[in-house]
Write a protein that holds these residues in place. Structure first.
Motif, short mmCIF file in Angstrom:
data_model
loop_
_atom_site.label_atom_id
_atom_site.label_comp_id
_atom_site.label_asym_id
_atom_site.label_seq_id
_atom_site.Cartn_x
_atom_site.Cartn_y
_atom_site.Cartn_z
N VAL A 285 0.85 -1.19 0.00
CA VAL A 285 0.00 0.00 0.00
C VAL A 285 0.88 1.23 0.00
CG1 VAL A 285 -1.73 1.27 1.30
CG2 VAL A 285 -1.84 -1.22 1.18
N ALA A 296 -5.71 1.51 -0.21
CA ALA A 296 -5.40 0.44 -1.17
C ALA A 296 -4.71 1.05 -2.37
CB ALA A 296 -6.67 -0.30 -1.60
N THR A 323 -10.49 -6.71 -2.97
CA THR A 323 -9.17 -6.13 -2.65
C THR A 323 -9.12 -5.73 -1.18
OG1 THR A 323 -8.93 -5.27 -4.91
CG2 THR A 323 -7.58 -4.24 -3.18
#
Length: 409
Positions: A285, A296, A323
């Motif tokens: 990240v 994200a 995700t």
């Protein structure tokens, strides 16, 4: 600063001016010999120009919306006026029906009167013939009496002031026989009947004139009523047509402006992502230079700010469903559940009046009251709530008020 992934064209085609502006900015970034700072400076200039144009376009959109609101109010006002006109039209139509019914009755009365006139005229002709015949009989009888040498009778005739006076004298009637009396009575009755018929005929003729005048007056009123009906209907049609045409044109202009604005905002997001250096794929990240980390890795699809008349209170990061969504900072979970258009929603209190929120998740990994660490996975991204596609809606709030997350990343 590492170079960003190659630029991909937006699904929404921007206006020609926007495309030229962005192309020029990105082309400047690739000039041989220019370092990353030169590319960033050129991109920043392109972003500034684009934002200026976005601001101007938003102003035009808002102006069109205000115009639409005014026109909508006008349409409502005209609708009320049209309703009043329609009520008047209904009243006039009822009056027209009444006048027409009266006109029909008057016409029927006129027809009857004309028939009575014809009948009375024929009867008067017969009475006059009868009176003439009676007078002739009486004259012949008087001649006979004169020839019979009755001076007293002659003196009565001579002293009379006229035929009417003669037949009304009692002494005259006393001197003639029963046959003569029958003749005289017939003459008197015929004359009285003739006088009465003449009076009745005059009355009928006067009534006919009254009826004719009334019919003409009613006809004029019908014409005027119909004229008002046509005028009211014409006013209704003109008002409705004019407002509909103008409103349609303003709405069309606004739609075109909003299409251009959507294209510019897409390009703005691309340039902003390029300047931030955020990778568009996997990996760790991205660590921000501010107090918060990115939730994200992904491509910016919509910035913070006003669009289509309302505030977009965060930034959108396009990522596939599932995700991992990371906490931007350590804190305590205050909201974890379904919240209206946000879908599955998480909000974390970081202290000092600052909090972050994450929307449209497919599932949640934390609960209310839970302590989380910076970078901890708190949810899986998704497309829940009012969402046009898989992405993370990321917000920063100060004392509950939405702020631009880019100032904290």
């Amino acid at each position: 600063m590492p170079r960003s992934a190659p630029h991909r064209p937006s699904r929404v085609r921007p206006s020609a001016g926007v495309a030229l502006l962005v192309t020029a900015g990105l082309a400047t970034a690739g000039i041989a010999g220019g370092g990353p700072s030169d590319a960033d400076a050129a991109s920043q200039q392109s972003l500034d120009r684009l934002r200026s144009k976005i601001g101007a376009t938003r102003g035009k959109v808002e102006s069109k919306k205000r115009r639409e609101r005014v026109l909508t109010a006008d349409v409502q006002k005209y609708s009320a006026q049209i309703g009043g006109l329609q009520s008047k039209i209904d009243v006039l139509q009822a009056r027209q029906d009444t006048v027409q019914a009266d006109l029909d009755r008057s016409q029927a009365e006129l027809t009857r009167t004309q028939a009575d006139l014809r009948s009375e005229r024929a009867r008067l002709v017969r009475l006059r013939a009868r009176l003439k015949e009676s007078r002739e009989v009486l004259a012949a009888r008087l001649v006979e009496l004169y020839q019979a040498d009755k001076p007293d009778l002659v003196s009565v005739v001579v002293s009379a002031r006229g035929f009417s006076d003669l037949v009304e004298r009692g002494e005259f009637l006393a001197r003639i026989g029963a046959q003569d009396k029958r003749v005289m009575e017939a003459v008197k009755a015929a004359k009285a009947d003739a006088v009465g018929t003449e009076a009745k005929l005059a009355k009928l003729e006067k009534g006919q004139r009254v009826v004719n005048d009334r019919i003409e007056s009613r006809r004029d009123e019908v014409v005027q009523v119909k004229g008002r009906l046509v005028s009211a209907r014409s006013t209704y049609d003109e008002a409705r047509s004019a407002r509909k045409t103008l409103l349609k044109r303003v709405r069309g202009d606004r739609h075109h402006l909003q299409e251009d604005l959507a294209g510019m905002e897409k390009e703005e997001s691309k340039i902003q992502a390029k300047l931030s250096g955020m990778p568009s794929g996997g990996g760790g990240v991205k660590k921000g230079s501010g107090a918060l980390d990115y939730p994200a890795n992904g491509q910016f699809t919509s910035p913070f700010g006003y669009r289509w008349g309302r505030l977009h209170g965060g930034i959108d990061i396009a990522v596939p469903v599932g995700t991992p969504v990371h906490a931007a900072a350590s804190g305590t979970v205050r909201i974890a559940g379904w919240v209206g258009g946000y879908g599955n929603y998480v909000c974390i209190d970081h202290g000092g009046s600052l909090s972050t929120c994450y929307g449209h998740n497919s599932r949640l990994g934390v609960s209310v009251g839970q302590k989380v660490s910076k970078g901890q996975v708190i949810a899986a991204s998704g497309n829940t709530g009012n969402s046009t596609g898989p992405h993370i809606h990321f917000e920063t709030r100060v004392n509950g008020v939405q702020k631009d997350p880019m100032g904290y990343l």
